[in-house]
Design an enzyme around this catalytic site. Structure first.
Site, PDB file in Angstrom:
ATOM      1  NE  ARG A  24      -5.495   2.522   5.684  1.00 26.84           N
ATOM      2  CZ  ARG A  24      -5.726   1.889   4.555  1.00 26.84           C
ATOM      3  NH1 ARG A  24      -5.195   0.686   4.337  1.00 26.84           N
ATOM      4  NH2 ARG A  24      -6.475   2.451   3.611  1.00 26.84           N
ATOM      5  CG  ASP A  25      -2.926   2.023   1.516  1.00 29.51           C
ATOM      6  OD1 ASP A  25      -2.436   0.914   1.745  1.00 29.51           O
ATOM      7  OD2 ASP A  25      -3.472   2.316   0.438  1.00 29.51           O
ATOM      8  CB  CYS A  41       3.814  -4.503  -2.925  1.00 31.07           C
ATOM      9  SG  CYS A  41       3.758  -6.197  -2.364  1.00 31.07           S
ATOM     10  CG  HIS A  84      -7.387   3.649  -2.546  1.00 27.34           C
ATOM     11  ND1 HIS A  84      -7.095   4.247  -1.339  1.00 27.34           N
ATOM     12  CD2 HIS A  84      -6.453   2.680  -2.702  1.00 27.34           C
ATOM     13  CE1 HIS A  84      -6.044   3.660  -0.788  1.00 27.34           C
ATOM     14  NE2 HIS A  84      -5.627   2.702  -1.600  1.00 27.34           N
ATOM     15  CG  ASN A 110      -1.533   4.518  -1.402  1.00 30.33           C
ATOM     16  OD1 ASN A 110      -2.748   4.413  -1.456  1.00 30.33           O
ATOM     17  ND2 ASN A 110      -0.787   3.826  -0.556  1.00 30.33           N
ATOM     18  CG  HIS A 158      -2.223   1.453  -5.002  1.00 23.12           C
ATOM     19  ND1 HIS A 158      -1.248   1.028  -4.133  1.00 23.12           N
ATOM     20  CD2 HIS A 158      -3.294   1.739  -4.238  1.00 23.12           C
ATOM     21  CE1 HIS A 158      -1.717   1.039  -2.882  1.00 23.12           C
ATOM     22  NE2 HIS A 158      -2.967   1.455  -2.914  1.00 23.12           N
TER      23      HIS A 158
END
Lengths: 310, 310
Positions: free
Chosen positions: A13-14, A238, A205, A247, A207
């Site tokens: 997903r991410d 990004c 979470h 991530n 990054h």
């Protein structure tokens, strides 16, 4: 403090949501099935956001339906609103993930609503998910810094976090969305949040945009946090910053946590293999340290990871 | 505990020693002169090892002589033996760095001597440097793991460390040469070393091979360590592992330490500029997070380091 650590794999997903290379549905499913065999207990499969906003995940329902179910794995998906929830329930997802930003501008740019107007939408999704027997995870983004507003008020974060938990959320994931945190901010925020929310319900979470992700994970671990989000390969950079990290790589996360004595239940080598597989589909080098080290080692017969000389 | 942190820039030496691209002497000098203007207080310029072993640094004397001296910067160089010391003194280096490995096999492969036979050689170099008014730094490599032997005995490390300090070494740099440590090993080793050596004389030399470098730096910082080695751009990857990370990037190190409240005295943006410059000379992407983020940001007009969406 327990040694059991819960890893939340958000790569499908991410990790994939911003990729410009289209990954075929069958490839996504094949990859997720590989991930299910690594020992992971949570995999976030996709997002039920309108495909107009995230075309890379337009096949959300197909992916969820095609993935081989496994009782040891909870399959989650991002759900923005009631329409998304209908689709998620129809596809029979195990867990629903809702999201908002802690900073007004970021929330507005991403969700096209003010924070105030987002909360009732999430409340309805959480209520609907719960009444259908689904567990719920909530993401709060830009907790440690916003690309538009800079520093974010800790009490604003806490207010949002408490409000989400009161609505029945099971796990709260605090997002360093743009990877600006250092352990100092991690300690400041989590110490404050822990006053109101059980640490066993808090996830980090991280990054790795500025290289601090694992230092931040370590800081959170020292505070008792035992749930961490990661993306295999370090996916999730990004789209506007092709060289920038995304991530934290799940492989690197597992290595760190196991090194600290944490029990993740994950087979590191299998995770690296699944990283190689998705890298080959994306056709670019992913930022995961363990992945690149494994590839370099294979490419050099007899290589012993020796840093030459002195 | 002081907030002043000492950053030891080893890019021109540890960073370049394994590079296959020849950097012209004038370019090395130009780059080092840039580094001198960033606020760094220590720069390791080169190595006086025989050029047969490290051809990339064959111009050691020329580099040291040509660099613009600056009273705020200590210029160091690696010195393996008395012949190297003669050359280093003739070039008028400020500080001498000696080295050996904590593991027998690694020492044998790198120095071509047993540890036992290395110690008298280092003793003579230290004595010679001291009698010429030079400060001395000592590197112990493979402290946290050896590519040949695996785990390294902490008491062996301590014995070597104490023996070096007794000979008059000013600063001891503990090397995670192959980047295998997690904070657990950092704590185990440094806690033991601190029993015999003042923490103000201990430095950590972290490599980011598995992504744990900054977590390890943080762990050492919590133990009171205030000196850290880094290489601009994250230079210093192993030549046999082109995708693998090298020394922790000084830019990332400075960001972390300043975030923790440490005072490095370094201008981060200038450091990033010097990273861009050496990357352009080497012609490959270096692993520094801040460097890649800066380049990505520049390449995209209006880019705000926004991680899209949710």
């Amino acid at each position: 403090m327990t040694d059991n650590v819960k890893i939340r794999e958000v790569g499908p997903r991410d990790g994939l949501q911003n990729e410009k290379v289209w990954i075929d549905t069958s490839d996504k499913v094949e990859w997720i099935n590989q991930l299910s065999e690594t020992g992971l207990s949570y995999i976030e499969l996709t997002s039920f956001v309108h495909p107009k906003w995230i075309p890379a995940l337009a096949d959300a329902s197909e992916v969820v339906k095609a993935v081989k179910k496994k009782s040891s794995v909870t399959f989650g998906a991002l759900v923005p609103n009631e329409r998304g929830l209908e689709r998620a329930l129809e596809a029979n997802i195990d867990e629903v993930a809702v999201f908002l930003s802690a900073s007004e501008t970021h929330n507005l740019k991403n969700i096209n609503k003010s924070i105030k107007d987002t909360i009732p939408v999430l409340r309805d999704v959480i209520r609907g998910a719960k009444s259908n027997g689904k567990s719920v995870r909530a993401y709060v983004s830009t907790v440690f810094g916003c690309p538009y507003e800079g520093a974010v008020d800790i009490y604003q974060v806490k207010k949002l976090a408490v409000s989400l938990m009161e609505q029945g959320v099971d796990e709260l994931s605090l997002g360093d969305t743009i990877g600006v945190a250092t352990p100092k901010e991690i300690i400041n925020v989590i110490t404050e949040i822990k006053k109101e929310i059980k640490v066993s319900q808090i996830a980090l979470h991280a990054h790795d945009t500025r290289g601090t992700a694992l230092a931040n994970v370590y800081a959170a671990y020292l505070l008792g946090v035992r749930a961490f989000d990661g993306a295999v390969g370090g996916l999730g950079g990004c789209p506007y910053a092709p060289g920038a990290s995304g991530n934290v790589a799940t492989e690197d996360l597992v290595y760190l946590l196991e090194g600290l004595g944490g029990k993740t239940g994950i087979e590191l080598q299998s995770l690296i293999e699944s990283g190689k597989w998705i890298q080959s589909k994306l056709g670019r080098d992913l930022p995961s340290h363990h992945l690149q080290l494994a590839l370099a080692t294979e490419n050099k017969e007899g290589f012993k990871n020796e840093n030459t000389a002195y």
